[in-house]
Design a protein around this motif. Structure first.
Motif, PDB file in Angstrom:
ATOM      1  N   GLY A 146       1.254 -21.890 -44.598  1.00 36.67           N
ATOM      2  CA  GLY A 146       2.212 -22.964 -43.562  1.00 36.67           C
ATOM      3  C   GLY A 146       2.290 -22.334 -41.979  1.00 36.67           C
ATOM      4  N   PHE A 147       3.254 -23.170 -41.353  1.00 46.52           N
ATOM      5  CA  PHE A 147       3.418 -22.711 -39.999  1.00 46.52           C
ATOM      6  C   PHE A 147       4.846 -22.628 -40.274  1.00 46.52           C
ATOM      7  N   VAL A 148       5.365 -21.736 -38.945  1.00 48.31           N
ATOM      8  CA  VAL A 148       6.726 -21.310 -39.223  1.00 48.31           C
ATOM      9  C   VAL A 148       7.197 -21.219 -37.610  1.00 48.31           C
ATOM     10  N   ALA A 149       8.047 -21.894 -36.984  1.00 49.24           N
ATOM     11  CA  ALA A 149       8.387 -21.748 -35.789  1.00 49.24           C
ATOM     12  C   ALA A 149      10.054 -21.395 -35.652  1.00 49.24           C
ATOM     13  N   ASP A 150      10.257 -20.511 -34.820  1.00 47.20           N
ATOM     14  CA  ASP A 150      11.694 -19.935 -34.505  1.00 47.20           C
ATOM     15  C   ASP A 150      12.080 -20.206 -32.933  1.00 47.20           C
ATOM     16  N   ILE A 151      13.225 -20.505 -32.890  1.00 53.79           N
ATOM     17  CA  ILE A 151      13.648 -20.653 -31.674  1.00 53.79           C
ATOM     18  C   ILE A 151      15.210 -20.209 -31.557  1.00 53.79           C
ATOM     19  N   ALA A 152      15.355 -19.086 -30.379  1.00 51.72           N
ATOM     20  CA  ALA A 152      16.850 -18.800 -30.317  1.00 51.72           C
ATOM     21  C   ALA A 152      17.015 -18.628 -28.901  1.00 51.72           C
ATOM     22  N   ALA A 153      18.288 -18.771 -28.759  1.00 48.26           N
ATOM     23  CA  ALA A 153      18.761 -18.161 -27.354  1.00 48.26           C
ATOM     24  C   ALA A 153      19.954 -17.531 -27.393  1.00 48.26           C
ATOM     25  N   ASP A 154      20.044 -16.527 -26.459  1.00 52.41           N
ATOM     26  CA  ASP A 154      20.992 -15.310 -26.490  1.00 52.41           C
ATOM     27  C   ASP A 154      21.826 -15.073 -25.203  1.00 52.41           C
ATOM     28  N   ALA A 155      23.115 -15.398 -25.144  1.00 56.62           N
ATOM     29  CA  ALA A 155      23.710 -14.822 -23.706  1.00 56.62           C
ATOM     30  C   ALA A 155      24.061 -13.508 -24.115  1.00 56.62           C
ATOM     31  N   PHE A 156      23.981 -12.773 -22.974  1.00 56.69           N
ATOM     32  CA  PHE A 156      24.298 -11.222 -23.034  1.00 56.69           C
ATOM     33  C   PHE A 156      25.351 -10.874 -21.769  1.00 56.69           C
ATOM     34  N   TYR A 157      26.035  -9.965 -22.212  1.00 53.84           N
ATOM     35  CA  TYR A 157      27.133  -9.351 -20.811  1.00 53.84           C
ATOM     36  C   TYR A 157      27.113  -8.038 -21.079  1.00 53.84           C
TER      37      TYR A 157
END
Length: 265
Positions: A146-157
């Motif tokens: 199959g197919f797998v899609a991962d999406i992530a957003a990270d704020a960093f300080y």
């Protein structure tokens, strides 16, 4: 304890070697590059959707051209080979090693899942100076089709010049072939395991949040502590394996360390 050996490193080296073999002097392969190697020790569910936890280890590998700006990296980033990298946008090839899943304990009676991998591409960019968004799309090899899609957003300080905090949302999607391998229960498996028969479709796999504290020990070396929470959704949450023997709530806690090598081609 599960420990990944040299397979991911071989995959990354193979990608670089293949590119080098096809590229001559003066091509995109020429220039300054970096190779980041590391390891992660973590406590996570004993299988995807499980409710028991175990200690395991994973490698960290990232390969790309040195850009004009420092980049944000996450332990969630899989093995990467950047083909485009200008500091604000990065894209290329990615891969992931998958462990086998034995038919024992809560999984007794289910067909085992063979070890394998996923290969595909990734794209990341910085919508703000302090936010990185990354997406990966991968196709299974051997373990699933199959197919797998991962999406992530990270704020960093940067709390100090050497200590950084980061975190943000995650969401994963998968096709029916993936869900069938890890969450499906056919008639034969249902009779052998006692689980209800289940034939999943595709859709959202999970949503969640993650965060980390990263310490720059030296210029090329970093260490971090992290935690991740994901809640199984859609076909994963509806699986009889999760409903009858597992848990929708999945936690991961761990530590990691990396070392960056710079070199020229």
């Amino acid at each position: 304890m599960r420990i990944v050996g040299t397979i991911p490193l071989v995959l990354a080296s193979g990608l670089m070697a293949a590119s080098a073999a096809q590229a001559g002097e003066g091509s995109w392969i020429s220039g300054d590059w970096y190779l980041t190697l590391g390891a992660t020790g973590l406590v996570a569910p004993n299988f995807e959707g499980g409710k028991k936890y175990m200690l395991s280890a994973q490698p960290i590998i990232s390969l790309g051209k040195v850009g004009p700006e420092a980049r944000f990296t996450s332990r969630n980033d899989n093995i990467s080979l950047a083909l485009i990298d200008d500091g604000s946008v990065r894209a290329g090839l990615t891969g992931k090693f998958l462990f086998s899943r034995d038919s024992k304990d809560e999984l007794e009676g289910l067909d085992p899942v063979r070890w394998g991998g996923e290969v595909g591409g990734f794209f990341e960019f910085y919508p703000l100076d302090w936010v990185r968004a990354r997406a990966e799309l991968r196709h299974g090899i051997r373990a699933h089709n199959g197919f797998v899609a991962d999406i992530a957003a990270d704020a960093f300080y940067d709390v100090t010049p050497t200590v950084r905090i980061s975190g943000g949302p995650r969401v994963s999607f998968a096709s029916s072939d993936y869900f069938d391998a890890y969450y499906g229960v056919n008639a034969t498996e249902a009779a052998a395991s006692g689980l209800s028969e289940y034939h999943p479709g595709g859709g959202v796999k999970s949503t969640g949040l993650g965060g980390a504290i990263t310490w720059k020990v030296t210029e090329p070396m970093t260490a971090s502590v992290f935690t991740e929470y994901s809640r199984l959704m859609g076909p994963a949450a509806d699986s009889s394996l999760v409903k009858e023997r597992g848990d929708r709530n999945q936690w991961t806690v761990g530590v990691s360390t990396t070392y960056r090598f710079n070199f020229s081609m």
